[in-house]
Design an enzyme around this catalytic site. Structure first.
Site, PDB file in Angstrom:
ATOM      1  CG  HIS A   7      -1.268   8.597  -0.520  1.00 37.97           C
ATOM      2  ND1 HIS A   7      -0.239   9.412  -0.925  1.00 37.97           N
ATOM      3  CD2 HIS A   7      -1.389   7.643  -1.492  1.00 37.97           C
ATOM      4  CE1 HIS A   7       0.236   8.988  -2.079  1.00 37.97           C
ATOM      5  NE2 HIS A   7      -0.434   7.917  -2.453  1.00 37.97           N
ATOM      6  CG  HIS A   9       1.143   3.583  -1.457  1.00 38.69           C
ATOM      7  ND1 HIS A   9       2.300   3.833  -2.144  1.00 38.69           N
ATOM      8  CD2 HIS A   9       0.230   4.456  -1.963  1.00 38.69           C
ATOM      9  CE1 HIS A   9       2.107   4.818  -3.006  1.00 38.69           C
ATOM     10  NE2 HIS A   9       0.840   5.205  -2.920  1.00 38.69           N
ATOM     11  CD  GLU A  10      -3.423   4.077  -2.371  1.00 42.65           C
ATOM     12  OE1 GLU A  10      -3.739   5.235  -2.043  1.00 42.65           O
ATOM     13  OE2 GLU A  10      -2.891   3.796  -3.457  1.00 42.65           O
ATOM     14  CD  GLU A  54       1.613   8.456  -5.501  1.00 44.38           C
ATOM     15  OE1 GLU A  54       1.678   7.330  -4.953  1.00 44.38           O
ATOM     16  OE2 GLU A  54       0.551   9.096  -5.588  1.00 44.38           O
TER      17      GLU A  54
END
Length: 707
Positions: free
Chosen positions: A425, A420-421, A478
């Site tokens: 992103h 995710h990070e 997100e």
């Protein structure tokens, strides 16, 4: 039923953050660096009270005064001696406060604080239940008479002056000529003091814009930021590298003068400060709680490296360029060059703000992320306590899934947070035309894979992701990052990096997807039917993903209303693990490509139509989500409270102060956080809140005559 989501039980779970071993390994200078950064973060975190609601500063001041006079045990014994029962002590807050030692010593002050915040604290009036603009909710980023149209106009003004909204608040008044007059107030130590400060001084003036008057001022949160700056100055003396020194110097400049450009410069040095022993970041960072989605909440964290987990993340970073090629959009929609970031697992010492996340990908400045890079951090000791689950409290899962879920939820979440990070992103390109008219993509050759045509839209100079997509920007991003995590966790190379192979790897994948599906259902707690709005970006994102996977059909995911063993409404989530790759992956692939293409091209209309369509909550069959929301509220488990340690300077040595995992421990941690200047901080907060109190009247009561 509608009110239950606003009521917390007295037996809410409490956990303590454990960073003892990581702190023990720090050298004396590193401890001093961490201490002063922590002090800066905790002082700055008080600004969040002024960014949340009109009553929040008074609530803090009241509780601070209450527990300065008596610790929790003393207060309880005092209340019982005054004739309250144990049950009344838990539930009769007004009697406890007005009968306390603090009230005995200072009856007018304590009584006045209670009079100011007591009713608002417990009010379930519809407007006061959630964040929103004007009559839609409560916020102190804007005066109470501001509407979404005012917020849009202000954003256009800020864009025209190349000013960021991150460190601002907006106050609307009516001038003598009857025209609206808007004050854009920057957060800074300085207000009107003359100083050689050309960058910001040139901005501090009145403007005429689209028939309205705008005035840019500064000095918001000044007494609080003065304390932040004081400790950043002290931290500089113990910086381990020149990057840290320059970073802190720019943060000091930013908070002193109100300059986001200075904060960006500091963030550049922060990005370049690779693999520090003590990691930190501070400023007006996340825009989740601004109803418009542009203003940043103050946040500061300090943490130490967890070397074992960090080694896995380093391997993931080394594989990132190859893994980015697996994402379902054309190469032209990916950054021209992958800027290898830091990715570390950290044990948090301090996290000041409105909540503690599991992972972070920062800075949020689009121009820096596209050209300079970013950092990723996973907060290991937060993951260890915040997301632990007891079997008997597991809701909405089939019995045969519960033991598997408990065993693999933690490891699967490590994988999801990492992806995710770093690759969520950290992926994707924004198509931009700069101030000179130059494009960062080839207009002739780049084709939109959704339309088969050349690119028709992009970001103009001064426009950012947050400013263009505003109210949906945080949740949309997100959702994109969560979707990347689900998509790439299917890659065997990723699973091997985290040490999973064979049947274990398959279980990790299954539980990761199952957790997301369940989270999508739990997210309904954060939807407000009366306003048709979502109150939490991550939760909205997870509901959208649930909708996408349900839409895939073929029995991949089902959500079925049931009756629980207690005879009350219940529900059950089913995920067919055999169809994750054959049905789930293609559905997620199509959705992810659409998300990225719309983001890259700055297609706000298309992005809103897609995202808001999936985020709509209705009672349409077969799921009947509005009815399921009642079940979710009935079965909800309150979110845990987290007790954080403090640091104390004794001579030249820094001591770590830890607290028990209880409500009393949480209270003691706050009482001992500001042992010497508690009364001063209470005065500062109430003074700042009172100075702006006229702006928080009923939306129909427009402040006037003082423009």
């Amino acid at each position: 039923m509608a009110d239950t989501q606003y009521i917390l039980p007295n037996d809410i779970g409490v956990s303590s953050l454990d960073c003892r071993e990581a702190f023990r390994l720090l050298l004396p200078a590193e401890r001093l660096y961490a201490h002063h950064l922590s002090r800066a973060a905790w002082y700055g975190g008080l600004a969040v009270l002024l960014q949340t609601s009109p009553e929040a500063p008074y609530i803090y001041a009241l509780l601070s005064r209450l527990f300065r006079a008596q610790d929790p045990d003393q207060l309880r014994q005092h209340a019982l001696a005054e004739g309250l029962t144990e049950e009344e002590y838990q539930e009769k807050l007004e009697r406890v406060i007005l009968g306390s030692k603090a009230a005995e010593q200072h009856p007018e002050e304590v009584g006045g604080l209670w009079q100011t915040c007591g009713e608002l604290m417990f009010s379930l009036e519809s407007r006061l239940r959630h964040l929103g603009l004007g009559k839609e909710g409560i916020t102190t980023y804007f005066s109470g008479n501001c509407t979404m149209e005012d917020a849009k106009l202000a954003q256009d003004f800020l864009d025209s002056q190349n000013l960021s909204a991150y460190n601002t608040r907006l106050f609307k008044e009516v001038g003598q000529d009857g025209k609206p007059c808007y004050e854009v107030r920057l957060a800074s130590v300085l207000s009107t003091e003359p100083i050689l400060d050309s960058e910001m001084n040139s901005k501090l003036k009145s403007y005429e814009f689209q028939g309205s008057n705008f005035r840019v001022t500064r000095g918001d949160y000044a007494p609080i930021l003065r304390k932040v700056v004081e400790h950043l100055e002290k931290a500089k003396a113990y910086a381990a590298t020149s990057h840290q020194e320059q970073m802190l110097a720019q943060y000091i400049e930013s908070f002193t003068h109100g300059s986001i450009e200075a904060h960006k410069k500091g963030s550049r040095f922060w990005i370049q400060d690779k693999a520090p022993i003590v990691e930190s970041y501070i400023g007006f960072i996340e825009s989740y709680r601004d109803p418009f989605g542009s203003r940043g909440e103050f946040e500061g964290f300090v943490a130490m490296v967890n070397k074992a987990m960090s080694a896995k993340f380093e391997w993931l970073v080394a594989s990132a360029e190859q893994l980015l090629k697996e994402l379902p959009w054309p190469p032209a929609f990916e950054k021209d060059r992958f800027l290898t970031p830091d990715f570390t697992s950290l044990d948090v010492l301090t996290f000041a703000g409105s909540g503690i996340p599991a992972g972070i990908n920062i800075p949020n400045y689009d121009d820096l992320r596209q050209t300079e890079g970013f950092k990723n951090v996973s907060l290991g000791n937060v993951l260890a306590v915040a997301y632990a689950t007891q079997r008997e409290k597991l809701t909405f899962l089939e019995e045969e899934d519960k033991d598997l879920y408990i065993r693999w939820k933690g490891p699967s979440f490590d994988v999801q947070v990492g992806l995710h990070e770093l690759l969520g992103h950290g992926s994707g390109k924004l198509f931009v035309q700069d101030e000179k008219g130059a494009f960062n993509f080839d207009q002739e050759t780049v084709i939109n894979p959704e339309t088969g045509e050349q690119i028709q839209s992009w970001y103009r100079s001064g426009e950012t992701w947050d400013s263009k997509f505003s109210t949906i920007a945080s949740s949309y991003e997100e959702c994109r990052a969560e979707s990347v995590g689900l998509y790439l966790c299917l890659n065997p190379q990723v699973l091997e990096i985290f040490g999973f192979e064979g049947a274990d790897a398959e279980d990790v994948v299954y539980v990761n997807w199952l957790n997301m599906v369940r989270a999508g259902l739990l997210a309904l707690e954060f939807y407000t039917p009366e306003a048709s709005s979502w109150r939490q970006a991550h939760m909205q994102a997870r509901f959208v993903i649930l909708r996408v996977l349900l839409e895939a059909g073929e029995g991949l995911v089902t959500v079925t209303p049931t009756t629980g063993s207690d005879g009350r409404p219940d529900a059950q989530v089913h995920l067919d693990r055999n169809k994750i790759r054959t049905v789930g992956k293609p559905a997620l692939e199509r959705f992810l490509r659409r998300l990225q293409v719309l983001k890259s091209t700055g297609d706000v209309a298309g992005g809103r139509a897609l995202y808001e369509g999936y985020a709509a909550v209705t009672d349409a069959p077969p799921e009947c989500f509005l009815s399921l929301r009642d079940t979710v509220l009935l079965r909800k488990e309150a979110r845990k409270l987290i007790v954080q340690p403090n640091t104390r300077l004794e001579g030249s040595e820094v001591q770590l102060l830890e607290y028990e995992a209880s409500a009393a421990g949480l209270i003691r941690s706050f009482s001992e956080r500001f042992p010497e200047d508690g009364p001063e901080l209470e005065e500062i907060l109430t003074h700042l809140a009172t100075a702006d109190a006229r702006f928080w009247k009923c939306p129909s009561e427009t402040p006037s005559g003082q423009a």
